[in-house]
Motif scaffolding. Structure first.
Motif, PDB file in Angstrom:
ATOM      1  N   SER A  73       0.771  -1.362  -0.111  1.00  0.00           N
ATOM      2  CA  SER A  73      -0.021  -0.243   0.194  1.00  0.00           C
ATOM      3  C   SER A  73       0.805   1.215   0.032  1.00  0.00           C
ATOM      4  O   SER A  73       1.801   1.581   0.805  1.00  0.00           O
ATOM      5  CB  SER A  73      -0.810   0.052   1.210  1.00  0.00           C
ATOM      6  OG  SER A  73      -1.830   1.150   1.223  1.00  0.00           O
ATOM      7  N   TRP A  74       0.495   2.067  -0.841  1.00  0.00           N
ATOM      8  CA  TRP A  74       1.222   3.531  -0.988  1.00  0.00           C
ATOM      9  C   TRP A  74       0.055   4.444   0.082  1.00  0.00           C
ATOM     10  O   TRP A  74      -1.142   4.219  -0.318  1.00  0.00           O
ATOM     11  CB  TRP A  74       1.139   4.070  -2.139  1.00  0.00           C
ATOM     12  CG  TRP A  74       2.124   3.385  -3.153  1.00  0.00           C
ATOM     13  CD1 TRP A  74       2.183   1.904  -3.528  1.00  0.00           C
ATOM     14  CD2 TRP A  74       3.164   4.100  -3.808  1.00  0.00           C
ATOM     15  NE1 TRP A  74       3.374   1.856  -4.347  1.00  0.00           N
ATOM     16  CE2 TRP A  74       4.077   3.180  -4.480  1.00  0.00           C
ATOM     17  CE3 TRP A  74       3.906   5.397  -3.757  1.00  0.00           C
ATOM     18  CZ2 TRP A  74       5.039   3.392  -5.409  1.00  0.00           C
ATOM     19  CZ3 TRP A  74       4.973   5.498  -4.563  1.00  0.00           C
ATOM     20  CH2 TRP A  74       5.589   4.719  -5.248  1.00  0.00           C
ATOM     21  N   THR A  75       0.714   5.285   0.883  1.00  0.00           N
ATOM     22  CA  THR A  75      -0.160   6.108   1.611  1.00  0.00           C
ATOM     23  C   THR A  75      -0.666   7.255   0.506  1.00  0.00           C
ATOM     24  O   THR A  75      -0.169   7.503  -0.155  1.00  0.00           O
ATOM     25  CB  THR A  75       0.763   6.655   2.723  1.00  0.00           C
ATOM     26  OG1 THR A  75       1.818   7.335   2.295  1.00  0.00           O
ATOM     27  CG2 THR A  75       0.987   5.780   3.605  1.00  0.00           C
ATOM     28  N   ALA A  76      -1.847   7.604   1.148  1.00  0.00           N
ATOM     29  CA  ALA A  76      -2.653   8.864   0.417  1.00  0.00           C
ATOM     30  C   ALA A  76      -1.541  10.012   0.381  1.00  0.00           C
ATOM     31  O   ALA A  76      -0.900  10.501   1.546  1.00  0.00           O
ATOM     32  CB  ALA A  76      -3.843   9.177   1.060  1.00  0.00           C
ATOM     33  N   THR A  77      -1.474  10.707  -0.571  1.00  0.00           N
ATOM     34  CA  THR A  77      -0.744  12.031  -0.738  1.00  0.00           C
ATOM     35  C   THR A  77      -1.449  13.168  -1.043  1.00  0.00           C
ATOM     36  O   THR A  77      -0.840  14.332  -0.870  1.00  0.00           O
ATOM     37  CB  THR A  77       0.352  11.782  -2.009  1.00  0.00           C
ATOM     38  OG1 THR A  77      -0.670  11.441  -3.285  1.00  0.00           O
ATOM     39  CG2 THR A  77       1.245  10.602  -1.583  1.00  0.00           C
ATOM     40  N   GLU A  78      -2.812  13.062  -1.177  1.00  0.00           N
ATOM     41  CA  GLU A  78      -3.865  14.266  -1.609  1.00  0.00           C
ATOM     42  C   GLU A  78      -4.876  14.363  -1.108  1.00  0.00           C
ATOM     43  O   GLU A  78      -5.450  13.731  -0.414  1.00  0.00           O
ATOM     44  CB  GLU A  78      -3.871  14.605  -3.196  1.00  0.00           C
ATOM     45  CG  GLU A  78      -2.655  14.254  -4.218  1.00  0.00           C
ATOM     46  CD  GLU A  78      -1.967  15.537  -4.391  1.00  0.00           C
ATOM     47  OE1 GLU A  78      -2.132  16.358  -3.853  1.00  0.00           O
ATOM     48  OE2 GLU A  78      -0.718  15.232  -4.941  1.00  0.00           O
ATOM     49  N   THR A 147      -7.479  -0.976  -5.896  1.00  0.00           N
ATOM     50  CA  THR A 147      -6.353  -0.673  -6.927  1.00  0.00           C
ATOM     51  C   THR A 147      -5.204  -1.372  -6.304  1.00  0.00           C
ATOM     52  O   THR A 147      -4.191  -1.244  -6.841  1.00  0.00           O
ATOM     53  CB  THR A 147      -6.190   0.871  -6.456  1.00  0.00           C
ATOM     54  OG1 THR A 147      -5.624   1.124  -4.967  1.00  0.00           O
ATOM     55  CG2 THR A 147      -7.206   1.755  -6.760  1.00  0.00           C
ATOM     56  N   GLY A 148      -5.709  -2.607  -5.831  1.00  0.00           N
ATOM     57  CA  GLY A 148      -4.404  -3.362  -5.055  1.00  0.00           C
ATOM     58  C   GLY A 148      -3.779  -3.977  -6.124  1.00  0.00           C
ATOM     59  O   GLY A 148      -2.625  -4.492  -5.972  1.00  0.00           O
ATOM     60  N   PHE A 149      -4.433  -4.530  -7.128  1.00  0.00           N
ATOM     61  CA  PHE A 149      -3.714  -5.155  -8.486  1.00  0.00           C
ATOM     62  C   PHE A 149      -2.595  -4.409  -9.203  1.00  0.00           C
ATOM     63  O   PHE A 149      -1.616  -4.859  -9.952  1.00  0.00           O
ATOM     64  CB  PHE A 149      -4.691  -5.543  -9.417  1.00  0.00           C
ATOM     65  CG  PHE A 149      -5.661  -6.722  -8.834  1.00  0.00           C
ATOM     66  CD1 PHE A 149      -5.195  -8.005  -8.209  1.00  0.00           C
ATOM     67  CD2 PHE A 149      -7.099  -6.278  -8.926  1.00  0.00           C
ATOM     68  CE1 PHE A 149      -6.254  -8.827  -7.807  1.00  0.00           C
ATOM     69  CE2 PHE A 149      -8.081  -7.318  -8.508  1.00  0.00           C
ATOM     70  CZ  PHE A 149      -7.612  -8.519  -7.947  1.00  0.00           C
ATOM     71  N   TRP A 150      -2.705  -2.981  -8.721  1.00  0.00           N
ATOM     72  CA  TRP A 150      -1.494  -2.107  -9.199  1.00  0.00           C
ATOM     73  C   TRP A 150      -0.831  -1.779  -8.126  1.00  0.00           C
ATOM     74  O   TRP A 150      -0.103  -0.586  -8.163  1.00  0.00           O
ATOM     75  CB  TRP A 150      -2.070  -0.943  -9.853  1.00  0.00           C
ATOM     76  CG  TRP A 150      -2.910  -1.284 -11.089  1.00  0.00           C
ATOM     77  CD1 TRP A 150      -2.288  -1.392 -12.487  1.00  0.00           C
ATOM     78  CD2 TRP A 150      -4.480  -1.609 -11.333  1.00  0.00           C
ATOM     79  NE1 TRP A 150      -3.355  -1.754 -13.263  1.00  0.00           N
ATOM     80  CE2 TRP A 150      -4.576  -1.879 -12.758  1.00  0.00           C
ATOM     81  CE3 TRP A 150      -5.310  -1.665 -10.415  1.00  0.00           C
ATOM     82  CZ2 TRP A 150      -5.862  -2.290 -13.157  1.00  0.00           C
ATOM     83  CZ3 TRP A 150      -6.672  -2.065 -11.027  1.00  0.00           C
ATOM     84  CH2 TRP A 150      -6.901  -2.504 -12.256  1.00  0.00           C
ATOM     85  N   TYR A 151      -0.679  -2.486  -7.044  1.00  0.00           N
ATOM     86  CA  TYR A 151       0.134  -2.116  -5.824  1.00  0.00           C
ATOM     87  C   TYR A 151      -0.420  -1.055  -5.050  1.00  0.00           C
ATOM     88  O   TYR A 151       0.517  -0.084  -4.377  1.00  0.00           O
ATOM     89  CB  TYR A 151       1.452  -2.011  -6.151  1.00  0.00           C
ATOM     90  CG  TYR A 151       2.291  -3.113  -6.650  1.00  0.00           C
ATOM     91  CD1 TYR A 151       2.842  -4.216  -5.731  1.00  0.00           C
ATOM     92  CD2 TYR A 151       2.414  -3.482  -7.888  1.00  0.00           C
ATOM     93  CE1 TYR A 151       3.246  -5.311  -6.249  1.00  0.00           C
ATOM     94  CE2 TYR A 151       2.931  -4.650  -8.662  1.00  0.00           C
ATOM     95  CZ  TYR A 151       3.641  -5.399  -7.644  1.00  0.00           C
ATOM     96  OH  TYR A 151       4.220  -6.674  -8.095  1.00  0.00           O
ATOM     97  N   THR A 152      -1.555  -0.419  -5.408  1.00  0.00           N
ATOM     98  CA  THR A 152      -2.275   1.081  -4.962  1.00  0.00           C
ATOM     99  C   THR A 152      -1.185   1.810  -5.537  1.00  0.00           C
ATOM    100  O   THR A 152      -1.275   3.138  -4.905  1.00  0.00           O
ATOM    101  CB  THR A 152      -2.420   1.027  -3.814  1.00  0.00           C
ATOM    102  OG1 THR A 152      -1.293   1.131  -2.716  1.00  0.00           O
ATOM    103  CG2 THR A 152      -3.210  -0.128  -3.069  1.00  0.00           C
TER     104      THR A 152
END
Length: 216
Positions: A73-78, A147-152
């Motif tokens: 998971s990438w953390t939220a940025t916006e 979106t997990g299939f794109w590593y988020t």
């Protein structure tokens, strides 16, 4: 699909996002014609297809061999507001705003609402934009499922949106060129419109490139 899976597994799911609205469109119209105009039955069959895809998506998400991908998971940025502005301006993944290109995409979307046979392209683009919005603004389990299939990864999801926006931008540019050519025909007459039309189209496309890319 097998080739894509070996080259880049993300591409299979990108293909699914792109073709999901198209399949619904084709299923609805095929069953509508085959069953002598029964809209209710066509909607029911289309809805069944949607349910089947959602179930297959969730099943794949929960498969053991996918956990290393979908749980990254990438953390939220916006903020939601900023993310919406970025999407509207085609400023995906911290790239520069492309206002002129965004206008062409809008023209393409509006055209698909007039020519309904191409509306599925706008629906696919809408899904891609929603995925990008969720990936950049949230940190929930829903984000993993969507979106997990794109590593988020916002960059991968931005690429999806850009790919699906290409035909919409193409339609938008075509509309602008055709509109200007109609104005040219009125001024110069039909007998010289072919060579003048080529020059006009070339100038318009060159102007678009300069207006969209030169400022940044």
């Amino acid at each position: 699909v097998v080739s894509l899976a070996f080259c880049q597994p993300n591409a299979v799911f990108t293909l699914a996002v792109l073709l999901f609205p198209f399949c619904i469109h084709r299923i609805y119209h095929f069953t509508h014609r085959a069953k002598s105009g029964s809209k209710l039955l066509s909607l029911a069959i289309s809805g069944g297809f949607v349910l089947l895809v959602v179930c297959a998506w969730c099943w794949l998400h929960d498969m053991p061999f996918m956990q290393g991908v979908v749980n990254y998971s990438w953390t939220a940025t916006e903020s939601v507001r900023q993310a919406l502005v970025n999407i509207a301006a085609l400023s995906y993944a911290s790239t520069n705003a492309q206002v002129v290109l965004a206008l062409l995409v809008i023209f393409g979307v509006l055209y698909t609402f007039i020519r309904r046979d191409k509306l599925w392209i706008s629906c696919a683009y809408g899904i891609a934009c929603i995925m990008l919005l969720v990936a950049t603004t949230t940190d929930t389990n829903f984000k993993s499922y969507l979106t997990g299939f794109w590593y988020t990864d916002p960059c991968r999801l931005a690429a999806n949106a850009a790919l699906i926006a290409i035909p919409l931008a193409t339609i938008g540019l075509k509309l602008v060129v055709e509109f200007v050519l109609r104005l040219v025909r009125r001024e110069v007459g039909k007998e010289v419109v072919k060579p003048v039309g080529r020059v006009t189209a070339t100038v318009l496309i060159a102007s678009f490139v300069i207006a969209n890319y030169y400022p940044s």
